[in-house]
Design an enzyme around this catalytic site. Structure first.
Site, PDB file in Angstrom:
ATOM      1  N   TYR A  66      24.577  15.134  -9.927  1.00  7.71           N
ATOM      2  CA  TYR A  66      23.809  14.080 -10.577  1.00  7.71           C
ATOM      3  C   TYR A  66      22.434  14.639 -10.918  1.00  7.71           C
ATOM      4  O   TYR A  66      21.844  15.376 -10.145  1.00  7.71           O
ATOM      5  CB  TYR A  66      23.665  12.875  -9.649  1.00  7.71           C
ATOM      6  CG  TYR A  66      22.938  11.713 -10.288  1.00  7.71           C
ATOM      7  CD1 TYR A  66      23.627  10.663 -10.888  1.00  7.71           C
ATOM      8  CD2 TYR A  66      21.547  11.661 -10.304  1.00  7.71           C
ATOM      9  CE1 TYR A  66      22.966   9.597 -11.483  1.00  7.71           C
ATOM     10  CE2 TYR A  66      20.870  10.608 -10.906  1.00  7.71           C
ATOM     11  CZ  TYR A  66      21.584   9.581 -11.491  1.00  7.71           C
ATOM     12  OH  TYR A  66      20.910   8.527 -12.089  1.00  7.71           O
ATOM     13  N   HIS A  84       4.514   0.689   1.713  1.00 10.54           N
ATOM     14  CA  HIS A  84       4.766  -0.569   2.402  1.00 10.54           C
ATOM     15  C   HIS A  84       4.558  -1.699   1.395  1.00 10.54           C
ATOM     16  O   HIS A  84       3.539  -1.749   0.721  1.00 10.54           O
ATOM     17  CB  HIS A  84       3.806  -0.724   3.587  1.00 10.54           C
ATOM     18  CG  HIS A  84       3.872  -2.079   4.229  1.00 10.54           C
ATOM     19  ND1 HIS A  84       5.059  -2.662   4.607  1.00 10.54           N
ATOM     20  CD2 HIS A  84       2.904  -2.976   4.551  1.00 10.54           C
ATOM     21  CE1 HIS A  84       4.820  -3.849   5.144  1.00 10.54           C
ATOM     22  NE2 HIS A  84       3.526  -4.064   5.118  1.00 10.54           N
ATOM     23  N   SER A  98      -8.204  -1.338   1.862  1.00  9.42           N
ATOM     24  CA  SER A  98      -7.699  -2.650   2.268  1.00  9.42           C
ATOM     25  C   SER A  98      -8.168  -3.768   1.338  1.00  9.42           C
ATOM     26  O   SER A  98      -9.355  -3.859   1.014  1.00  9.42           O
ATOM     27  CB  SER A  98      -8.171  -2.941   3.696  1.00  9.42           C
ATOM     28  OG  SER A  98      -7.633  -4.158   4.148  1.00  9.42           O
ATOM     29  N   GLY A  99      -7.224  -4.609   0.905  1.00  8.76           N
ATOM     30  CA  GLY A  99      -7.573  -5.848   0.213  1.00  8.76           C
ATOM     31  C   GLY A  99      -8.145  -5.696  -1.181  1.00  8.76           C
ATOM     32  O   GLY A  99      -8.665  -6.675  -1.739  1.00  8.76           O
ATOM     33  N   ASP A 117      24.458   5.498  -3.555  1.00  8.98           N
ATOM     34  CA  ASP A 117      23.772   6.546  -4.325  1.00  8.98           C
ATOM     35  C   ASP A 117      22.473   6.982  -3.638  1.00  8.98           C
ATOM     36  O   ASP A 117      21.946   8.053  -3.932  1.00  8.98           O
ATOM     37  CB  ASP A 117      23.429   6.045  -5.739  1.00  8.98           C
ATOM     38  CG  ASP A 117      24.629   6.088  -6.686  1.00  8.98           C
ATOM     39  OD1 ASP A 117      25.584   6.842  -6.422  1.00  8.98           O
ATOM     40  OD2 ASP A 117      24.599   5.364  -7.704  1.00  8.98           O
ATOM     41  N   ASN A 128       0.845  -1.196   0.000  1.00  9.69           N
ATOM     42  CA  ASN A 128       0.000   0.000   0.000  1.00  9.69           C
ATOM     43  C   ASN A 128       0.877   1.240   0.000  1.00  9.69           C
ATOM     44  O   ASN A 128       1.969   1.256   0.548  1.00  9.69           O
ATOM     45  CB  ASN A 128      -0.954   0.017   1.207  1.00  9.69           C
ATOM     46  CG  ASN A 128      -0.258  -0.367   2.500  1.00  9.69           C
ATOM     47  OD1 ASN A 128       0.513   0.418   3.059  1.00  9.69           O
ATOM     48  ND2 ASN A 128      -0.504  -1.567   2.994  1.00  9.69           N
ATOM     49  N   HIS A 170       8.802  -9.097   9.202  1.00 12.32           N
ATOM     50  CA  HIS A 170       7.694  -8.493   8.491  1.00 12.32           C
ATOM     51  C   HIS A 170       8.169  -8.053   7.099  1.00 12.32           C
ATOM     52  O   HIS A 170       8.147  -8.857   6.179  1.00 12.32           O
ATOM     53  CB  HIS A 170       7.137  -7.330   9.329  1.00 12.32           C
ATOM     54  CG  HIS A 170       5.855  -6.770   8.802  1.00 12.32           C
ATOM     55  ND1 HIS A 170       4.945  -6.089   9.586  1.00 12.32           N
ATOM     56  CD2 HIS A 170       5.339  -6.764   7.564  1.00 12.32           C
ATOM     57  CE1 HIS A 170       3.912  -5.718   8.849  1.00 12.32           C
ATOM     58  NE2 HIS A 170       4.126  -6.109   7.615  1.00 12.32           N
ATOM     59  N   HIS A 192       5.643  -6.136   0.490  1.00 12.88           N
ATOM     60  CA  HIS A 192       6.255  -7.394   0.923  1.00 12.88           C
ATOM     61  C   HIS A 192       7.153  -7.883  -0.207  1.00 12.88           C
ATOM     62  O   HIS A 192       7.093  -9.053  -0.603  1.00 12.88           O
ATOM     63  CB  HIS A 192       5.174  -8.434   1.256  1.00 12.88           C
ATOM     64  CG  HIS A 192       4.462  -8.177   2.536  1.00 12.88           C
ATOM     65  ND1 HIS A 192       4.367  -9.082   3.556  1.00 12.88           N
ATOM     66  CD2 HIS A 192       3.812  -7.070   2.985  1.00 12.88           C
ATOM     67  CE1 HIS A 192       3.672  -8.571   4.560  1.00 12.88           C
ATOM     68  NE2 HIS A 192       3.313  -7.351   4.237  1.00 12.88           N
TER      69      HIS A 192
END
Lengths: 232, 232, 232, 232
Positions: free
Chosen positions: D228, D94, D44-45, D119, D28, D170, D96
């Site tokens: 840069y 966030h 959510s979901g 960097d 998310n 996690h 996984h």
């Protein structure tokens, strides 16, 4: 004159990049016409995206060009020797697919760890030793074919039940009833090689699949009472 | 004025994401025009998807901008030094491709384990040591070029037979006759790096490919009697 | 007559290649109709690209064909036994996905190392032992179902909280309320298997996730006061 | 009323599957509006393919819904706490993602091995310990935010120079000036995690990048004399 044969060879070659088995030009597929005793093969060094059916080169079992404006694959004589020796194969694929090459470079047979492997052959995937210096400095690609054939004889392996081999410090060759089937075997080999690699990383002492399960899976797909697939 | 050069540089840069060699802006390709003594290079920090041929910056061999509204790659002076020193190269590629970086971070040469490698160079892929503190705190990118050139001299390596290098704790630089060839070499290097990684995981004591096979594969593709490809 | 059921089965099967879970025909999904006590399953050996809804085969809980011109998956009797025994599951997926197979070949449970895993089950992913020789040489696919069911009983695992299993030297079976959910579980399992593999390569002594965090993540998604998702 | 904010949040969320950072709904992104003291976050979901700008939920810094028909991400209170505490961040991501999770599960900081890493930050990527049982069984997602913030304080790390953290067992949280930048950081983290993983497999005793090179790369991109990019 060889339109159908060249089309089959072309289509099979085009599968290699789609299946993720080649980078640039690192592979080649051939298809044989047993009635005319010739095979069609990819031209050397031509990118798959540029390849046209008309670019395919037709050769005899000595690897001499019969039709085609381009130079055939540098591995042509290996294909020629295999077609000449194993009269019942219809197609051959050579790739440098990543995991198969890793096993070849490590010089190891791929142990038969599971049913994914046993569905396709009931043997370890054998790794043939590097050619002798004499063979390499002689007619190298021709000798590569000899090395594969002699290795199968020495190991008492049948090319009908083991349709694939690794060449040490080089990579895989696969074959089958058709060019398409040889490409299929090249993809299966790469996946088996990857699974076996991961298996050994998880457990270096993994035992091979036991005999009953090994034979069960092979026979249900390839035995005389096979019941996998649609029987055609 | 430099339309053709900029187009060639643009097209070569666009290959990097297609070949899976870069994330975001982590790479750059340049193409040189020897007649005018300038090279075209990617502008700094511009995403590949947004890049247009007109964004390409043209510089001289000191890395000074000759044409272009944007700031050139922060690695421009490394390219400049290499072009200035090695008068026969036509293009340079720098990436942070995953496996090549892993070898660079580990500070290891990539051993020559197989024919995939030997088809492109008959040496291990060398890893040049990190620059000294003085070099890093001085004219860093210029010194990076020096480090590569001096490393090749010290190791008695030819930049014509080894068209790639790893810089320790950094990543790969590759070059070639054209910008396109330097990108090709970057992709080949990444695949060689991946294969060698997997090989060592399978067998930490893997021996290098033997000399005869190593030279055979290099010579059949790059030697005076080469028979790989279409000879053009 | 079974149009809707066959459509659901077809759509679920089509997800397998999209999710990268199968090579060629190495997998199958089934969907059950509890009212009519039949399930629809992929025909054996048909490539996913060629598959049409009408090709799907309908079988009863003994694995006998009720409708369909093609031979059902060779694993049909395993599906049948699971549907017969576990009356509350709606779909089953079998794949040979790479990392799940590696764990199965290594003969190891997948330890619960993190919240990605705990979001889906609060147990290790169990690996059931290879069938006995008698089971393999008997009604093999039927016995495979028995092996899974008996293993869950012996381990005191619920098929409602652990919707997946590895079969040693073979690969994963997953299930769920629907065929689509069983495919979802197959993809989740493959990712969990990959993460756990990498975790152990980084740290062979990694401890499992602690109990409070393990239960927290499972409960917030599956408990009676779950607040993950839209509650529908 | 929050159309622009929701659009920015929507677009950033859509980048996650394109960058290969999420499977199904496992991630998310949120975007903050500092003037109105609210942030927009993924519901959510909801699968990324189904997500519409209108589905995005707007919350205040306590995590209470201000606008939106759907339930916000279950991780909303973590985002809320970070926005409340770190007044100068504009977006949070966030995921996984696979390699970042592997490092988090192994409970290890990611050592700074090369310039790809330097960097983006001149520190190891820190791994915060699992929350205490009290925190997990209390207001879990709120406490997760506290854990991150307190961990940065204890380690004397600045969230401006280290825009990413791993949470043990996690996975990763990243942030930045905008939601888009936080997604960029999530992708960079995954690549750094993968490179460091491979580096340690090649050489378990790899030393960190030396200080001069570490600081040089960070400063040329983020220092006051940075050169840069295009300076905008």
């Amino acid at each position: 004159m060889y339109t159908t044969l060249k089309e089959a060879c072309f289509e099979a070659n085009r599968q290699l990049p789609k299946l993720g088995l080649v980078l640039f030009t690192f592979g080649n597929v051939s298809a044989v016409d047993r009635d005319r005793a010739v095979f069609a093969i990819k031209p050397s060094g031509v990118p798959y995206d540029d390849l046209k059916p008309d670019d395919i080169v037709v050769c005899d079992y000595e690897g001499r060009v019969v039709e085609g404006a381009l130079r055939p694959s540098s591995d042509t004589k290996t294909h020629a020797l295999l077609y000449k020796t194993w009269a019942d194969i219809g197609g051959i694929t050579h790739t440098h697919s990543t995991y198969a090459v890793a096993w070849a470079q490590a010089g190891l047979d791929i142990p038969i760890f599971g049913t994914t492997h046993a569905d396709h052959t009931h043997h370890d995937i054998p790794c043939a030793p590097t050619l002798t210096d004499e063979m390499i400095q002689g007619d190298y690609e021709h000798e590569t074919g000899h090395q594969i054939v002699n290795f199968f004889t020495d190991r008492q392996l049948s090319h009908k039940t083991v349709e694939m081999v690794l060449l040490q410090h080089h990579g895989p060759f696969t074959w089958g009833d058709t060019a398409e089937k040889s490409v299929y075997n090249a993809a299966v080999l790469e996946e088996i090689a990857r699974m076996a690699y991961l298996t050994l990383q998880l457990n270096a002492d993994t035992a091979r699949i036991k005999d009953t399960l090994r034979l069960k899976h092979y026979e249900r797909k390839h035995g005389k009472d096979a019941y996998y697939g649609q029987g055609c």
